[in-house]
Design an enzyme around this catalytic site. Structure first.
Site, PDB file in Angstrom:
ATOM      1  N   ASP A  78      -7.759   2.350  10.925  1.00 10.95           N
ATOM      2  CA  ASP A  78      -6.544   3.160  11.026  1.00 10.95           C
ATOM      3  C   ASP A  78      -6.665   4.526  10.367  1.00 10.95           C
ATOM      4  O   ASP A  78      -6.140   5.511  10.870  1.00 10.95           O
ATOM      5  CB  ASP A  78      -5.345   2.387  10.453  1.00 10.95           C
ATOM      6  CG  ASP A  78      -4.927   1.249  11.375  1.00 10.95           C
ATOM      7  OD1 ASP A  78      -5.296   1.315  12.573  1.00 10.95           O
ATOM      8  OD2 ASP A  78      -4.253   0.320  10.920  1.00 10.95           O
ATOM      9  N   ARG A 113      -1.550   3.851  16.946  1.00  9.45           N
ATOM     10  CA  ARG A 113      -1.810   4.777  15.850  1.00  9.45           C
ATOM     11  C   ARG A 113      -1.689   6.262  16.220  1.00  9.45           C
ATOM     12  O   ARG A 113      -1.048   7.024  15.498  1.00  9.45           O
ATOM     13  CB  ARG A 113      -3.169   4.495  15.199  1.00  9.45           C
ATOM     14  CG  ARG A 113      -3.196   3.198  14.383  1.00  9.45           C
ATOM     15  CD  ARG A 113      -2.109   3.147  13.319  1.00  9.45           C
ATOM     16  NE  ARG A 113      -2.120   1.899  12.583  1.00  9.45           N
ATOM     17  CZ  ARG A 113      -1.233   0.917  12.720  1.00  9.45           C
ATOM     18  NH1 ARG A 113      -0.239   1.040  13.584  1.00  9.45           N
ATOM     19  NH2 ARG A 113      -1.324  -0.179  12.000  1.00  9.45           N
ATOM     20  N   ASP A 127       0.821  -1.219   0.000  1.00 10.76           N
ATOM     21  CA  ASP A 127       0.000   0.000   0.000  1.00 10.76           C
ATOM     22  C   ASP A 127       0.849   1.261   0.000  1.00 10.76           C
ATOM     23  O   ASP A 127       0.646   2.159  -0.813  1.00 10.76           O
ATOM     24  CB  ASP A 127      -0.920   0.034   1.241  1.00 10.76           C
ATOM     25  CG  ASP A 127      -2.024  -1.014   1.169  1.00 10.76           C
ATOM     26  OD1 ASP A 127      -2.616  -1.174   0.090  1.00 10.76           O
ATOM     27  OD2 ASP A 127      -2.297  -1.647   2.210  1.00 10.76           O
TER      28      ASP A 127
HETATM   29  N1  ARG Z   1      -8.433  -4.732  14.074  1.00 10.27           N
HETATM   30  C1  ARG Z   1      -7.354  -4.187  14.811  1.00 10.27           C
HETATM   31  C2  ARG Z   1      -7.547  -2.713  15.030  1.00 10.27           C
HETATM   32  O1  ARG Z   1      -8.259  -2.093  14.306  1.00 10.27           O
HETATM   33  C3  ARG Z   1      -5.991  -4.504  14.244  1.00 10.27           C
HETATM   34  C4  ARG Z   1      -5.795  -4.298  12.781  1.00 10.27           C
HETATM   35  C5  ARG Z   1      -4.391  -4.598  12.431  1.00 10.27           C
HETATM   36  N2  ARG Z   1      -4.088  -4.595  11.055  1.00 10.27           N
HETATM   37  C6  ARG Z   1      -3.611  -5.666  10.367  1.00 10.27           C
HETATM   38  N3  ARG Z   1      -3.291  -5.496   9.144  1.00 10.27           N
HETATM   39  N4  ARG Z   1      -3.482  -6.842  10.898  1.00 10.27           N
HETATM   40  O2  ARG Z   1      -7.014  -2.146  15.935  1.00 10.27           O
END
Ligand code: ARG
Length: 422
Positions: free
Chosen positions: A128, A99, A20
């Site tokens: 995110d 984040r 990405d």
């Molecule tokens: N679902 C989790 C969150 O939103 C973790 C996402 C992590 N991303 C990944 N590509 N595994 O905090």
């Protein structure tokens, strides 16, 4: 995109070296018209290999690349989460807590490099994008999200990368999508997208399949902050790393759950988080010792809301300050030691001590007759009243049932004897 071409020369991209963010580099120049892209990778405890990949990819892209260390700040955030016993639907929030830390580090570094814009490679489906932008949109910087705004799919990105000869092979684009930091390792995508699919051991890296072994570990807290393991004081990052290893060996901290994302999508998530599990369970055991019953039960509501805000990345909300004031007050006396037993994939408290324990061995003991000037017999009056209202209600309702016109009390007969004042 055509409207994005004026004046905006330098953009800071949150860069991991994955597919990405790699395709974002040429797109930011060609589609958005930036003269220069700088790539920023923020260290929140990812494995070494990820930095190597980011460096290599950046070099191949001829990208000006910087790594910013935010490990201590991130570990501090994790310990704030411990004090709030924070989990969201059973997930200790590793990605979510990281984040805002990453977003702040990127904003600061972008300012130092005279950037006028910030970019991330998140899609329009996940959490995110919202967490990054909750921080960034508080600044004067322009915010761009090429993957979301250009409607890119993984398939399109892969083709585009191949066409343009972008360096993406040998990267982390394996079977699963993985996000790793100090606090948790998340595994999603691939076959895991089928909620009924039972994953094998291969999805785990931090945790061993539990064997029969057991181990005790002692965690020391000061005002709710973990400060030592087995009597050895260590800094936050080291403490988390050490517990990840120690508890991971016993299979502690594996979670397989259905998670409700912010946009309403339900996703299947797998996580590993050995240190988080040990520290969260130990901290809760300490609070159980030092808080009153009412403090304990009310704090659950505070903790739940803290975790909700953390999941959403809304950590600068005024509400969070108010919640943290409560967490601070209740953790003023969360100082002491908890012994945890690591065994069979679990971390259970098996011993606890604190000078602030709301506990009197003398009062609770079967061997003492009095507590101060209170004797056992004084409980007799309490015992007589206990359940009084329930007994009264049951009696009235039974009598009503026995009457011919069951249901409504209209005869004014027996009822009078039960309605005297206190
Ligand atoms: N679902 C989790 C969150 O939103 C973790 C996402 C992590 N991303 C990944 N590509 N595994 O905090």
């Amino acid at each position: 995109m055509a409207s994005n071409t004026a004046d905006r020369d330098r953009v800071a991209l949150a860069f991991s070296g994955g597919l990405d963010t790699t395709v974002c580099v040429p797109l930011l120049e060609e589609e958005y018209g930036y003269d220069e892209v700088i790539g920023l990778t923020v260290d929140v405890g990812q494995p070494e290999a990820e930095f190597a990949e980011a460096e290599e990819t950046a070099a191949a892209l001829d990208l000006d690349h910087h790594v910013v260390d935010a490990t201590s700040e991130f570990a501090e955030t994790c310990f704030d989460a411990v004090r709030a016993n924070a989990t969201y639907q059973g997930y200790p929030l590793g990605t979510a807590l990281a984040r805002p830390v990453i977003a702040r580090a990127i904003l600061e570094t972008a300012e130092e490099h005279d950037c006028s814009a910030l970019a991330h490679g998140s899609t329009g489906k996940g959490n995110d994008q919202l967490r990054f932008e909750a921080v960034w949109r508080g600044s004067d910087m322009e915010v761009v999200a090429p993957v979301r705004e250009l409607g890119l799919t993984r398939e399109w990105e892969t083709e585009y990368a191949a066409e343009r000869g972008l360096p993406v092979e040998g990267g982390d684009e394996g079977t699963y999508s993985i996000d790793t930091n100090l606090w948790s390792r998340s595994i999603e995508g691939g076959q895991l997208e089928e909620p009924s699919y039972v994953p094998g051991e291969e999805i785990y890296e931090w945790t061993q399949a539990p064997d029969g072994a057991a181990e005790l570990v002692e965690i020391e807290f000061e005002e709710g902050y973990p400060i030592a393991v087995d009597g050895t004081a260590m800094d936050d990052v080291e403490l988390i790393e050490q517990l990840n290893e120690l508890a991971g060996a016993h299979g502690v901290g594996r979670t397989d759950l259905m998670e409700d994302r912010m946009l309403g999508l339900k996703v299947r998530e797998n996580y590993e988080h050995p240190a988080a599990t040990v520290l969260l369970n130990a901290h809760e055991a300490l609070e159980d010792l030092v808080l009153t019953k009412d403090e304990r039960s009310f704090k659950q509501q505070i903790d739940q809301q803290w975790a909700e805000n953390a999941y959403q990345g809304l950590v600068d909300a005024p509400l969070v300050d108010a919640l943290e004031a409560f967490v601070d007050t209740t953790n003023e006396h969360a100082t002491g030691t908890v012994t945890m037993r690591l065994e069979g994939g679990r971390a259970r408290p098996v011993g606890r001590e604190s000078e602030y324990a709301v506990y009197s061995a003398e009062a609770a003991s079967f061997n003492t007759e009095t507590v101060g000037d209170i004797t056992q017999a004084d409980a007799t009056g309490v015992a007589k009243y206990h359940g009084f209202q329930d007994r009264l209600a049951n009696a009235i309702r039974e009598r009503a049932l026995e009457r011919p016109s069951a249901g409504v009390a209209v005869d004014g007969g027996d009822n009078e004897s039960t309605t005297g004042n206190d």
